[in-house]
Enzyme design. Structure first.
Site, mmCIF file in Angstrom:
data_model
loop_
_atom_site.group_PDB
_atom_site.id
_atom_site.type_symbol
_atom_site.label_atom_id
_atom_site.label_comp_id
_atom_site.label_asym_id
_atom_site.label_seq_id
_atom_site.Cartn_x
_atom_site.Cartn_y
_atom_site.Cartn_z
ATOM 1 N N ASN A 9 0.869 -1.178 0.000
ATOM 2 C CA ASN A 9 0.000 0.000 0.000
ATOM 3 C C ASN A 9 0.910 1.233 0.000
ATOM 4 O O ASN A 9 1.529 1.534 1.012
ATOM 5 C CB ASN A 9 -0.891 -0.030 1.259
ATOM 6 C CG ASN A 9 -1.663 1.255 1.452
ATOM 7 O OD1 ASN A 9 -1.802 2.057 0.533
ATOM 8 N ND2 ASN A 9 -2.180 1.448 2.665
ATOM 9 N N LYS A 11 0.148 4.260 -0.191
ATOM 10 C CA LYS A 11 -0.495 5.418 0.447
ATOM 11 C C LYS A 11 -0.340 6.663 -0.443
ATOM 12 O O LYS A 11 -0.300 6.536 -1.665
ATOM 13 C CB LYS A 11 0.073 5.640 1.845
ATOM 14 C CG LYS A 11 0.091 4.367 2.690
ATOM 15 C CD LYS A 11 0.254 4.633 4.144
ATOM 16 C CE LYS A 11 0.459 3.339 4.879
ATOM 17 N NZ LYS A 11 0.287 3.446 6.302
ATOM 18 N N HIS A 95 -9.389 1.173 5.084
ATOM 19 C CA HIS A 95 -8.078 1.288 5.737
ATOM 20 C C HIS A 95 -8.227 2.184 6.967
ATOM 21 O O HIS A 95 -9.006 3.137 6.971
ATOM 22 C CB HIS A 95 -7.062 1.882 4.749
ATOM 23 C CG HIS A 95 -5.669 1.817 5.265
ATOM 24 N ND1 HIS A 95 -5.165 2.739 6.151
ATOM 25 C CD2 HIS A 95 -4.674 0.921 5.052
ATOM 26 C CE1 HIS A 95 -3.911 2.418 6.454
ATOM 27 N NE2 HIS A 95 -3.595 1.309 5.801
ATOM 28 N N GLU A 97 -6.524 4.517 8.094
ATOM 29 C CA GLU A 97 -6.311 5.953 7.871
ATOM 30 C C GLU A 97 -7.577 6.596 7.299
ATOM 31 O O GLU A 97 -7.858 7.765 7.551
ATOM 32 C CB GLU A 97 -5.086 6.166 6.965
ATOM 33 C CG GLU A 97 -3.799 5.923 7.754
ATOM 34 C CD GLU A 97 -2.656 5.333 6.950
ATOM 35 O OE1 GLU A 97 -2.663 5.405 5.718
ATOM 36 O OE2 GLU A 97 -1.738 4.783 7.601
ATOM 37 N N GLU A 167 -5.293 -5.239 10.744
ATOM 38 C CA GLU A 167 -4.239 -4.250 10.936
ATOM 39 C C GLU A 167 -4.489 -3.493 12.241
ATOM 40 O O GLU A 167 -5.287 -2.527 12.265
ATOM 41 C CB GLU A 167 -4.238 -3.244 9.786
ATOM 42 C CG GLU A 167 -4.044 -3.867 8.431
ATOM 43 C CD GLU A 167 -3.528 -2.839 7.435
ATOM 44 O OE1 GLU A 167 -2.393 -2.988 6.983
ATOM 45 O OE2 GLU A 167 -4.255 -1.878 7.147
ATOM 46 N N GLY A 173 2.466 2.092 10.754
ATOM 47 C CA GLY A 173 3.384 3.218 10.587
ATOM 48 C C GLY A 173 4.121 3.605 11.853
ATOM 49 O O GLY A 173 4.742 4.662 11.926
ATOM 50 N N SER A 213 3.472 -2.334 10.289
ATOM 51 C CA SER A 213 4.937 -2.329 10.404
ATOM 52 C C SER A 213 5.578 -3.660 10.013
ATOM 53 O O SER A 213 6.527 -4.111 10.656
ATOM 54 C CB SER A 213 5.363 -1.900 11.817
ATOM 55 O OG SER A 213 4.917 -0.587 12.071
HETATM 56 C C1 PEP Z 1 -0.734 -0.109 5.895
HETATM 57 O O1 PEP Z 1 -0.649 0.912 5.233
HETATM 58 O O2 PEP Z 1 -1.696 -0.836 5.730
HETATM 59 C C2 PEP Z 1 0.326 -0.437 6.854
HETATM 60 C C3 PEP Z 1 0.243 -1.554 7.511
HETATM 61 O O3 PEP Z 1 1.360 0.463 6.992
HETATM 62 P P1 PEP Z 1 2.816 0.171 7.652
HETATM 63 O O4 PEP Z 1 3.306 -1.109 7.048
HETATM 64 O O5 PEP Z 1 3.636 1.355 7.274
HETATM 65 O O6 PEP Z 1 2.613 0.038 9.128
#
Ligand code: PEP
Length: 252
Positions: A9, A11, A95, A97, A167, A173, A213
């Site tokens: 992803n 982003k 997601h 975010e 997640e 992040g 992460s």
């Molecule tokens: C994500 O964007 O779904 C995500 C898990 O980000 P990150 O790997 O940066 O934590």
């Protein structure tokens, strides 16, 4: 046999030129990988250009969001038909975010899921708890509500086109990854829930990704868990070498 789905992803990162360059590197470095599915999700503006680079390869294209109508007066939105038109096979929906920064609700997410499936897109429904919800012991309750509401009205047949990404919001992040055993507990719970909502067969066939992460250094221990079927990778998917190691489960 489980077939992993490893997704990047991107982003709100990468101009068109940068996206093309990253996609070109991945086409080369991942060309020999055939035993798992690989997906990249660039921003809307780069979808068409990236598709020109990856079409015909083992890398699939996904978008990071979609609207629930096919066309009309919805300024700024992008429809499922438009995503298919530029080569998308997948779309990420709900997601964290978008839930927590943009304010998307389970009801809106459900409309998007149904519209995407109706238009032949595979959807990745993201679920996960906030840190305060985890600390209050509410993780499973939160995930249950998000899945039940997100999949409301989605039929058994349509579940073929649904992937769940667990997640935990506190791990996205932040550099803090869930311990594989803790992630496994939630994944097993999600599978049991899908079994109750649909059937054991559907639950067993549904891909449940972990996200939060994920890096080359932790991918193998997470993927070794019986109910983790892949990863949704944010930050670490922006660097070709790192994402390549993640896809190949190469811990450096
Ligand atoms: C994500 O964007 O779904 C995500 C898990 O980000 P990150 O790997 O940066 O934590």
């Amino acid at each position: 046999m489980k077939r992993y789905l490893i997704a990047g992803n991107w982003k709100m990162n990468k101009t068109t030129g940068e996206a093309i360059e990253l996609a070109q590197k991945l086409v080369e470095s991942l060309k020999d990988v055939n035993d798992r599915d690989i997906l990249i999700c660039p921003p809307f503006t780069a979808l068409y250009s990236v598709y020109q680079v990856i079409k015909g390869t083992n890398i699939k294209l996904g978008a990071q969001d979609v609207f629930y109508e096919n066309s009309g007066a919805f300024t700024g939105e992008i429809s499922p038909i438009m995503l298919k038109d530029v080569g998308c096979e997948y779309v990420i929906i709900g997601h964290s975010e978008r839930r927590h920064i943009i304010g998307e609700t389970d009801e809106l997410i459900n409309k998007k899921i149904k519209a995407a499936i109706n238009n032949g897109l595979k959807t990745i429904l993201c679920v996960g708890e906030l840190l305060e919800e985890r600390e209050a012991g509410k993780t499973l309750e939160v995930v249950k509500t998000q899945i039940e509401k997100g999949l409301n009205g989605v039929s058994k047949e349509e579940m073929k086109n649904v992937v769940i990404a667990y997640e935990p919001v506190w791990a996205i992040g932040t550099g803090k990854t869930a311990k594989p055993e803790d992630a496994q507990e939630v994944h097993a719970y999600i599978r049991e829930l899908l079994s109750k909502l649909y059937s054991k067969e559907i639950a067993d066939e549904t891909i449940i990704q972990y996200g939060g992460s994920v890096k080359a250094s932790n991918i193998d221990s997470l993927m070794a868990m019986p109910d983790i079927d892949g990863a949704l990778v944010g930050g670490a998917s922006l660097v070709a070498e790192e994402f390549t190691r993640i896809v190949k489960f190469i811990k450096q």
